[in-house]
Design a protein around this motif. Structure first.
Motif, short mmCIF file in Angstrom:
data_model
loop_
_atom_site.label_atom_id
_atom_site.label_comp_id
_atom_site.label_asym_id
_atom_site.label_seq_id
_atom_site.Cartn_x
_atom_site.Cartn_y
_atom_site.Cartn_z
N GLU A 235 -0.66 -0.83 25.00
CA GLU A 235 0.42 -0.41 25.88
C GLU A 235 -0.16 0.19 27.15
O GLU A 235 -0.98 1.11 27.08
CB GLU A 235 1.32 0.61 25.18
CG GLU A 235 2.09 0.05 24.00
CD GLU A 235 3.13 -0.97 24.42
OE1 GLU A 235 3.58 -0.92 25.60
OE2 GLU A 235 3.51 -1.82 23.59
N LYS A 239 3.26 2.03 31.93
CA LYS A 239 4.52 1.54 31.41
C LYS A 239 5.00 2.34 30.21
O LYS A 239 6.18 2.36 29.89
CB LYS A 239 4.37 0.06 31.00
CG LYS A 239 3.91 -0.83 32.15
CD LYS A 239 3.53 -2.22 31.67
CE LYS A 239 2.94 -3.04 32.80
NZ LYS A 239 2.47 -4.38 32.34
N THR A 240 4.07 2.99 29.53
CA THR A 240 4.42 3.78 28.35
C THR A 240 3.93 5.20 28.54
O THR A 240 2.73 5.45 28.64
CB THR A 240 3.77 3.17 27.09
OG1 THR A 240 4.18 1.82 26.96
CG2 THR A 240 4.19 3.95 25.85
N GLU A 241 4.85 6.12 28.62
CA GLU A 241 4.49 7.52 28.88
C GLU A 241 3.59 8.06 27.76
O GLU A 241 3.85 7.88 26.58
CB GLU A 241 5.77 8.37 28.96
CG GLU A 241 5.52 9.79 29.39
CD GLU A 241 6.80 10.59 29.56
OE1 GLU A 241 6.69 11.81 29.74
OE2 GLU A 241 7.89 9.98 29.53
N ALA A 243 0.59 7.07 27.04
CA ALA A 243 -0.45 6.14 26.58
C ALA A 243 -1.73 6.35 27.39
O ALA A 243 -1.69 6.63 28.59
CB ALA A 243 0.02 4.70 26.73
#
Length: 311
Positions: A235, A239-241, A243
């Motif tokens: 991820e 785009k993914t908090e 990560a």
């Protein structure tokens, strides 16, 4: 008694040195083509060097994991001629890295690689030069695959054409969610020429390889995992908090296979290579030689001393 023991130790050391020399020679002779095939490496290097642009950057870390970056962002990290030469030189450096255990291959600027720079392709579009470039890159990528390091391609964005072929020259492939691997050669009136088709068949089987090449199928992470081309999905931190950055995720993923002394990790890679590429009898002899190099070596003796019984 002491002299006898010393003599045995010297003979054993001499045997290990000869074994190591044979293995090194096999590694250095891992090129597919040489002068007996009409391949003149200096000649094609001179021709490729005329097409400048981008670079192949190598960072060797104290952890024993190196990062190889395809760096030509203005052309989606397409390979110029000089980058092809860079790649071969970086592979040579990794072949001679005693502390090395792992390798991550990535692209710069959030994309992996779009294959060959079309400017260079157009300039060497005659069949003779095309064949020489093909042999040069097959040699370089075969040596990359045969490195005594456990390697992973970190696919962010798109891996197209020769970039897709490059992913198959690594032991593993990790994809960012939303990324794509696509063998687009058919759209260019071509087939893979950097060894990608042969390696793809080994990875996914002939039926799936035929589908990917014949249909120029866009392989997303889900399809890649389903057919065995992809080993993990990451991820993106943007785009993914929360990560971790993709490179850090890849290093964490790879570390489970590179934990331990470099000679042992390199030995693991070598026995797997021999089992994959050699006839059984020769693979067994190679495994015996490599086993003899780690048996009684410091890592083995330390493990025996610290683990007096099985758990």
């Amino acid at each position: 008694m002491v002299l006898c023991a010393l003599r045995q130790q010297v003979l054993r050391c001499s045997s290990h040195c000869r074994t190591w020399a044979r293995l090194l020679q096999r590694q250095r002779s891992s090129c597919v083509y040489s002068s007996i095939h009409g391949f003149n490496q200096d000649e094609i290097r001179e021709k490729l060097q005329a097409f400048h642009g981008g670079s192949i950057d190598l960072l060797k870390q104290d952890s024993g994991i190196a990062v190889l970056t395809i760096n030509n962002p203005s052309r989606m990290n397409a390979f110029s001629g000089s980058m092809m030469i860079d790649l071969e030189e970086r592979v040579s450096q990794l072949e001679n890295w005693p502390e090395g255990k792992g390798l991550i291959v990535q692209g710069a600027a959030e994309t992996f690689c779009s294959g060959s720079d079309l400017n260079a392709v157009r300039a060497i579009s005659n069949q003779q030069d095309g064949m020489k470039m093909c042999m040069f890159m097959q040699n370089a990528l075969t040596r990359l695959l045969r490195l005594p390091l456990i390697s992973v391609a970190l696919v962010e964005g798109r891996a197209l054409g020769g970039g897709a072929e490059l992913t198959t020259a690594c032991d593993f492939r990790l994809m960012e969610a939303g990324s794509v691997i696509q063998f687009v050669h058919k759209h260019m009136g071509l087939v893979p020429g950097w060894g990608g088709a042969a390696r793809l068949v080994h990875l996914v089987g002939s039926q799936n390889a035929l589908k990917l090449l014949g249909g120029a199928v866009k392989v997303d992470p889900e399809l890649g995992v389903n057919i065995g081309l992809v080993d993990g999905v990451l991820e993106g931190h943007q785009k993914t908090e929360g990560a971790a950055p993709l490179l850090q995720q890849a290093e964490n993923w790879l570390s489970r296979y590179t934990k331990g002394p470099a000679p042992v990790i390199q030995a693991v890679k070598k026995v797997v290579l021999s089992g994959r590429e050699l006839p059984l009898s020769e693979a067994l002899r190679t495994e015996k030689d490599i086993f003899g190099m780690v048996w009684g070596a410091p890592a083995n003796l330390e493990a025996l001393a610290s683990k007096s019984k099985h758990k």
